[in-house]
Write a protein that holds these residues in place. Structure first.
Motif, short mmCIF file in Angstrom:
data_model
loop_
_atom_site.label_atom_id
_atom_site.label_comp_id
_atom_site.label_asym_id
_atom_site.label_seq_id
_atom_site.Cartn_x
_atom_site.Cartn_y
_atom_site.Cartn_z
N LEU A 71 0.69 -1.07 0.08
CA LEU A 71 -0.21 -0.08 0.15
C LEU A 71 0.94 1.65 0.44
O LEU A 71 0.76 2.31 -0.83
N GLY A 72 2.13 0.79 0.55
CA GLY A 72 3.32 2.32 0.65
C GLY A 72 3.62 2.45 -0.43
O GLY A 72 4.56 3.31 -0.55
N ASP A 73 3.86 1.59 -1.23
CA ASP A 73 5.14 1.81 -2.75
C ASP A 73 4.48 1.76 -3.48
O ASP A 73 3.31 1.18 -4.24
N GLN A 74 4.58 3.19 -4.83
CA GLN A 74 3.85 3.11 -5.83
C GLN A 74 4.19 2.57 -6.95
O GLN A 74 3.93 3.45 -7.63
N ARG A 75 5.55 1.11 -6.95
CA ARG A 75 5.33 0.83 -7.85
C ARG A 75 4.42 -0.22 -8.20
O ARG A 75 4.41 -0.97 -9.12
N PHE A 76 3.66 -0.52 -7.33
CA PHE A 76 1.97 -1.09 -7.47
C PHE A 76 0.65 0.27 -7.68
O PHE A 76 0.89 1.00 -6.93
N PHE A 94 -10.61 10.02 -8.17
CA PHE A 94 -9.06 10.11 -8.31
C PHE A 94 -8.45 8.82 -7.37
O PHE A 94 -7.43 8.59 -7.36
N SER A 95 -9.81 8.39 -6.52
CA SER A 95 -9.33 7.12 -6.00
C SER A 95 -8.64 5.97 -6.52
O SER A 95 -7.35 4.80 -6.38
N ALA A 96 -8.11 6.30 -7.76
CA ALA A 96 -8.59 5.12 -8.80
C ALA A 96 -6.80 5.68 -10.16
O ALA A 96 -7.08 5.39 -11.16
N PHE A 97 -6.75 6.40 -9.97
CA PHE A 97 -5.48 6.87 -10.58
C PHE A 97 -4.25 6.68 -9.86
O PHE A 97 -4.27 7.01 -8.53
N ASP A 98 -3.03 7.21 -10.15
CA ASP A 98 -1.85 6.64 -9.98
C ASP A 98 -1.61 8.49 -10.21
O ASP A 98 -1.99 8.99 -11.16
N PRO A 99 -0.34 8.88 -9.15
CA PRO A 99 0.22 9.98 -9.67
C PRO A 99 1.49 10.01 -11.05
O PRO A 99 1.31 9.17 -11.46
N PRO A 100 0.69 10.61 -11.70
CA PRO A 100 0.78 12.49 -10.94
C PRO A 100 -0.47 13.56 -11.12
O PRO A 100 -1.00 14.01 -10.30
N GLU A 101 -1.80 12.52 -11.48
CA GLU A 101 -2.75 12.45 -11.40
C GLU A 101 -3.29 12.90 -10.13
O GLU A 101 -4.30 13.34 -10.02
N HIS A 102 -3.60 11.74 -9.78
CA HIS A 102 -3.89 11.72 -8.30
C HIS A 102 -3.51 12.67 -7.35
O HIS A 102 -4.15 12.99 -6.28
N THR A 103 -2.29 12.80 -6.99
CA THR A 103 -1.88 13.56 -6.57
C THR A 103 -2.40 15.31 -6.71
O THR A 103 -2.44 16.17 -6.17
N ARG A 104 -2.64 15.54 -8.31
CA ARG A 104 -3.28 16.69 -8.34
C ARG A 104 -4.89 16.88 -7.31
O ARG A 104 -5.41 17.93 -7.10
N PHE A 105 -5.24 15.59 -7.43
CA PHE A 105 -6.51 15.93 -6.77
C PHE A 105 -6.57 15.79 -5.24
O PHE A 105 -7.36 16.66 -4.45
N ARG A 106 -5.94 15.08 -4.90
CA ARG A 106 -5.34 14.68 -4.16
C ARG A 106 -5.40 16.40 -2.82
O ARG A 106 -5.84 16.04 -1.46
N HIS A 109 -3.42 2.54 4.06
CA HIS A 109 -1.66 3.18 4.32
C HIS A 109 -1.79 4.17 2.55
O HIS A 109 -1.60 3.66 1.69
N GLY A 110 -0.61 4.77 2.84
CA GLY A 110 -0.14 5.60 2.39
C GLY A 110 -0.88 6.68 1.05
O GLY A 110 -2.03 7.37 2.07
N ILE A 111 -0.40 6.59 -0.54
CA ILE A 111 -1.11 7.93 -0.91
C ILE A 111 -2.46 8.27 -0.68
O ILE A 111 -2.96 8.54 -0.58
N HIS A 112 -2.62 6.54 -0.98
CA HIS A 112 -4.78 6.38 -1.02
C HIS A 112 -5.17 5.87 0.49
O HIS A 112 -6.40 5.54 0.14
N GLN A 113 -4.28 6.25 1.66
CA GLN A 113 -5.07 6.29 2.36
C GLN A 113 -6.45 7.09 2.57
O GLN A 113 -6.89 7.99 1.87
N CYS A 114 -7.95 6.29 2.83
CA CYS A 114 -8.98 6.82 3.43
C CYS A 114 -9.15 8.70 3.39
O CYS A 114 -8.03 8.66 4.12
#
Length: 399
Positions: A60-65, A92-104, A341-346
């Motif tokens: 959950l904490g590894d952006q390689r996933f 955005f919960s189903a986006f990876d960075p950098p798209e996810h980062t913009r929303f988050r 956990h990680g960048i996608h934590q609720c």
């Protein structure tokens, strides 16, 4: 284990009927022996099932996933030949960075202490209104219909700034997981929701009010993205919290020693909420896809492998929590993965906590003799990606 430790397993792994709050014993067996286990998917893909707390947390904490839907293979029967589409705009919960980062980045600042304080007063009023309605209808009600579902529905309407006269649209959405809702009704309800949310976004841009949707409507997001954000927040903020309130009360009512301090008013509600989140883990699985070759838990994960992460098994890991299969409201359950956990934590985890902290003690204080209105084995359970109860019959002594 009777099977080879290297043979792939398949989902679903069924719960034991008389242990409604516990993960299937097979998951504990897998966690103890092969916490990284090959998993057969219906489409022929062979991925992984991950069951230990340490390994689930690591993924959950590894952006390689990746969380992108279109990269995933579905592990559930009946999905053969189905291609999972990419998430729609704004989800955005189903986006990876950098798209996810913009929303988050845009949304994280909207869940401020001030806004949570404002919502707390509303949640207290919604809870009091539901309790009054229960009292009038009782002494026997379905707690899901009268209490667990209305509170998060009204709260998410408050958060998004939905006018009172329009809340029937959201009340209909709250029915989507009822047993008698047909596929045709589901399509009708979701179509109406998308149409309404689109119109609400346009209204907030034209005439902002003091709510989250007005705040984000002032950003550079498109109308389609804003509509997606609204429907995503509704879906994640309504069903999950409704299930946690209902299933949490169910768990407490069937554990008299654990509910006793709350009935007396001397239980630490913060600890109670965290322990219920850990113990119940209503989102059974989270799914990720490897974006590169990764070594994990002594195994070589290949680029493109889909990993199914068992949150329920991870939150019952004895290497992380002592006596993990016991509900212990005195436990310090920090570190559970119920919110990920990680960048996608609720994003809305603090709001969910507030709703539970307000609703559960208020219910037990108002109805000190509250008890199940049916045998525990007769309570209809929800299964699938989200765990919960369809109905929770309760009763009390009318005083």
């Amino acid at each position: 284990m009777t099977e080879s430790l290297s043979a792939p397993v398949q989902l679903p792994i069924e719960k034991v009927a008389d242990r409604p709050f516990d993960p299937p014993p097979e998951l504990a067996d897998l966690r103890a022996h092969t916490p990284m286990r090959r998993l057969d998917f219906p489409d022929g893909h062979v991925g992984w099932l991950v069951t230990s707390h340490a390994l689930v947390r690591a993924v959950l904490g590894d952006q390689r996933f990746s969380v992108r839907h279109e990269l995933m293979h579905s592990p559930f029967p009946g999905t053969e030949g189905i291609t999972i589409p990419a998430a729609p705009p704004g989800h955005f919960s189903a986006f990876d960075p950098p798209e996810h980062t913009r929303f988050r980045k845009l949304l994280t600042g909207k869940f401020t202490v001030r806004r949570m304080a404002q919502l707390t007063a509303g949640i207290e009023q919604f809870t009091a209104d539901c309790l009054d309605a229960m009292d009038r209808e009782g002494p026997s009600v379905d707690l899901v219909r009268t209490f667990a579902r209305p509170i998060p529905t009204l709260t998410i309407c408050d958060l998004l700034g939905v006018p009172d006269q329009d809340q029937d649209v959201f009340q209909r959405v709250a029915r989507l997981n009822e047993l008698d809702v047909t596929p045709e009704e589901t399509v009708e309800i979701m179509t109406a929701l998308d149409k309404y949310m689109h119109e609400l976004v346009l209204a907030k841009r034209a005439t902002p009010t003091d709510d989250l949707l007005s705040d984000v409507a002032a950003s550079d997001l498109t109308v389609e993205e804003l509509t997606g954000v609204g429907t995503l927040l509704l879906g994640t903020g309504l069903d999950t919290t409704a299930n946690m309130i209902a299933l949490g009360v169910f768990a407490l009512l069937t554990n008299p020693d654990q509910i006793a301090p709350l009935r007396r008013g001397d239980g630490d509600i913060d600890r109670v909420v965290e322990e219920l989140l850990r113990y119940l883990s209503i989102q059974f699985f989270s799914v990720r896809t490897a974006l590169a070759d990764v070594e994990l838990g002594g195994e070589q994960i290949k680029d493109g492998d889909t990993l199914v992460l068992s949150l329920h098994a991870a939150n019952r890991d004895p290497d992380r929590f002592a006596d993990p299969d016991a509900l212990d409201i005195e436990r310090r359950a920090a570190g559970h993965l119920a919110f990920g956990h990680g960048i996608h934590q609720c994003l809305g985890q603090q709001l969910a906590r507030v709703e539970m902290r307000v609703a559960i003690p208020a219910l037990l204080a108002r109805f000190p003799t509250l008890r199940l209105g049916a045998a525990p084995e007769d309570v209809p359970l929800r299964t699938g990606a989200m765990y919960g109860v369809h109905r929770l019959p309760v009763t009390w002594d009318k005083g």
